[in-house]
Design a protein around this motif. Structure first.
Motif, PDB file in Angstrom:
ATOM      1  N   TYR A   1       0.834  -1.212   0.000  1.00  0.00           N
ATOM      2  CA  TYR A   1       0.000   0.000   0.000  1.00  0.00           C
ATOM      3  C   TYR A   1       0.865   1.257   0.000  1.00  0.00           C
ATOM      4  O   TYR A   1       0.536   2.249  -0.640  1.00  0.00           O
ATOM      5  CB  TYR A   1      -0.932   0.022   1.206  1.00  0.00           C
ATOM      6  CG  TYR A   1      -2.188  -0.812   1.083  1.00  0.00           C
ATOM      7  CD1 TYR A   1      -2.445  -1.636  -0.009  1.00  0.00           C
ATOM      8  CD2 TYR A   1      -3.133  -0.766   2.096  1.00  0.00           C
ATOM      9  CE1 TYR A   1      -3.608  -2.382  -0.085  1.00  0.00           C
ATOM     10  CE2 TYR A   1      -4.306  -1.501   2.029  1.00  0.00           C
ATOM     11  CZ  TYR A   1      -4.536  -2.318   0.940  1.00  0.00           C
ATOM     12  OH  TYR A   1      -5.691  -3.038   0.871  1.00  0.00           O
TER      13      TYR A   1
ATOM     14  N   TYR B   1       1.151   4.440  -3.040  1.00  0.00           N
ATOM     15  CA  TYR B   1       1.114   5.904  -2.941  1.00  0.00           C
ATOM     16  C   TYR B   1       2.348   6.507  -3.600  1.00  0.00           C
ATOM     17  O   TYR B   1       2.257   7.425  -4.408  1.00  0.00           O
ATOM     18  CB  TYR B   1       1.020   6.364  -1.481  1.00  0.00           C
ATOM     19  CG  TYR B   1       1.117   7.867  -1.352  1.00  0.00           C
ATOM     20  CD1 TYR B   1      -0.002   8.660  -1.569  1.00  0.00           C
ATOM     21  CD2 TYR B   1       2.318   8.494  -1.057  1.00  0.00           C
ATOM     22  CE1 TYR B   1       0.088  10.048  -1.498  1.00  0.00           C
ATOM     23  CE2 TYR B   1       2.416   9.870  -0.988  1.00  0.00           C
ATOM     24  CZ  TYR B   1       1.294  10.646  -1.197  1.00  0.00           C
ATOM     25  OH  TYR B   1       1.390  12.019  -1.127  1.00  0.00           O
TER      26      TYR B   1
ATOM     27  N   ALA C   1       0.023   6.743  -7.009  1.00  0.00           N
ATOM     28  CA  ALA C   1      -0.925   7.824  -6.696  1.00  0.00           C
ATOM     29  C   ALA C   1      -0.292   9.211  -6.792  1.00  0.00           C
ATOM     30  O   ALA C   1      -0.801  10.091  -7.494  1.00  0.00           O
ATOM     31  CB  ALA C   1      -1.536   7.607  -5.315  1.00  0.00           C
ATOM     32  N   ARG C   2       0.795   9.415  -6.087  1.00  0.00           N
ATOM     33  CA  ARG C   2       1.416  10.744  -6.062  1.00  0.00           C
ATOM     34  C   ARG C   2       2.027  11.134  -7.410  1.00  0.00           C
ATOM     35  O   ARG C   2       1.805  12.263  -7.881  1.00  0.00           O
ATOM     36  CB  ARG C   2       2.446  10.813  -4.934  1.00  0.00           C
ATOM     37  CG  ARG C   2       3.012  12.188  -4.701  1.00  0.00           C
ATOM     38  CD  ARG C   2       1.990  13.146  -4.109  1.00  0.00           C
ATOM     39  NE  ARG C   2       2.692  14.240  -3.479  1.00  0.00           N
ATOM     40  CZ  ARG C   2       2.502  15.519  -3.766  1.00  0.00           C
ATOM     41  NH1 ARG C   2       1.584  15.882  -4.641  1.00  0.00           N
ATOM     42  NH2 ARG C   2       3.198  16.445  -3.156  1.00  0.00           N
TER      43      ARG C   2
ATOM     44  N   THR D   1      -4.495  14.087  -2.269  1.00  0.00           N
ATOM     45  CA  THR D   1      -4.115  12.870  -2.982  1.00  0.00           C
ATOM     46  C   THR D   1      -4.143  11.681  -2.027  1.00  0.00           C
ATOM     47  O   THR D   1      -4.649  10.613  -2.364  1.00  0.00           O
ATOM     48  CB  THR D   1      -2.712  13.014  -3.595  1.00  0.00           C
ATOM     49  OG1 THR D   1      -2.703  14.156  -4.443  1.00  0.00           O
ATOM     50  CG2 THR D   1      -2.300  11.772  -4.360  1.00  0.00           C
TER      51      THR D   1
ATOM     52  N   TYR E   1      -6.420   8.425  -2.223  1.00  0.00           N
ATOM     53  CA  TYR E   1      -5.755   7.127  -2.256  1.00  0.00           C
ATOM     54  C   TYR E   1      -6.324   6.215  -1.162  1.00  0.00           C
ATOM     55  O   TYR E   1      -6.516   5.012  -1.384  1.00  0.00           O
ATOM     56  CB  TYR E   1      -4.243   7.292  -2.112  1.00  0.00           C
ATOM     57  CG  TYR E   1      -3.476   5.993  -2.171  1.00  0.00           C
ATOM     58  CD1 TYR E   1      -3.512   5.203  -3.318  1.00  0.00           C
ATOM     59  CD2 TYR E   1      -2.731   5.545  -1.089  1.00  0.00           C
ATOM     60  CE1 TYR E   1      -2.821   3.998  -3.379  1.00  0.00           C
ATOM     61  CE2 TYR E   1      -2.032   4.350  -1.143  1.00  0.00           C
ATOM     62  CZ  TYR E   1      -2.084   3.576  -2.284  1.00  0.00           C
ATOM     63  OH  TYR E   1      -1.407   2.380  -2.342  1.00  0.00           O
TER      64      TYR E   1
ATOM     65  N   ALA F   1      -3.496   6.039   4.642  1.00  0.00           N
ATOM     66  CA  ALA F   1      -2.915   6.786   3.526  1.00  0.00           C
ATOM     67  C   ALA F   1      -2.372   8.142   3.974  1.00  0.00           C
ATOM     68  O   ALA F   1      -1.307   8.566   3.521  1.00  0.00           O
ATOM     69  CB  ALA F   1      -3.951   6.963   2.418  1.00  0.00           C
TER      70      ALA F   1
END
Length: 162
Positions: free
Chosen positions: A69, A73, A77-78, A93, A97, A137
């Motif tokens: 996980y 990120y 995600a980032r 963000t 996420y 997150a």
């Protein structure tokens, strides 16, 4: 490289502790549902492999938070957010996420893989899990961002000069 690995592992460890402290401690203390991530991991292992050896579900839960996980990120995600909405604050963000992690855990893993009702039937545990994943997150992202750690997609995958 050592700093990056240490930061990512620290982010995952702190985020997993925050997730478990909220979902298994604070939430039931306040009268809400108690999360059972190890139970979900055990059900997943049984469905996929036919068995869940002692300790395997706990290790799966820890490795998911500590490594997978957190890498999601940092590596997905980032960087995607930086390309699509570069001025968006990292905390937004991270919150998005966290919602994505919740969908992954409660729809894909619990429902599609382990055979449980989608989003666990939208009972009390569903909403505790939502907040737990957002907290996870946010904590992981805060650690990563506080250390200035970035993964630049353009730089990593740009054509290298000959």
């Amino acid at each position: 490289m050592k700093r990056t690995i240490f930061t990512l592992l620290s982010a995952g460890a702190l985020a997993t502790v925050a997730f478990d402290a909220f979902g298994q401690g604070l939430s039931p203390l306040l009268g809400y549902a108690k999360l059972a991530p190890v139970g979900l991991a055990s059900s997943t292992l049984k469905q996929v492999f036919g068995a869940s050896p002692a300790g395997a579900a706990y290790l799966l839960h820890i490795l998911t938070g500590l490594v997978f996980y957190t890498l999601g990120y940092f590596l997905i995600a980032r960087p995607v957010q930086r390309v699509v909405l570069p001025s968006l604050h990292w905390s937004l963000t991270a919150a998005a996420y966290g919602v994505a992690l919740w969908v992954f855990a409660l729809y894909f893993m619990a429902h599609l893989v382990a055979g449980m009702p989608a989003f666990l039937g939208f009972g009390g545990i569903t909403w505790v899990a939502l907040w737990g994943h957002i907290i996870f997150a946010m904590v992981a992202a805060a650690v990563i961002e506080s250390q200035g750690l970035t993964f630049d997609v353009k730089e990593r995958w740009a054509a290298k000069p000959a």
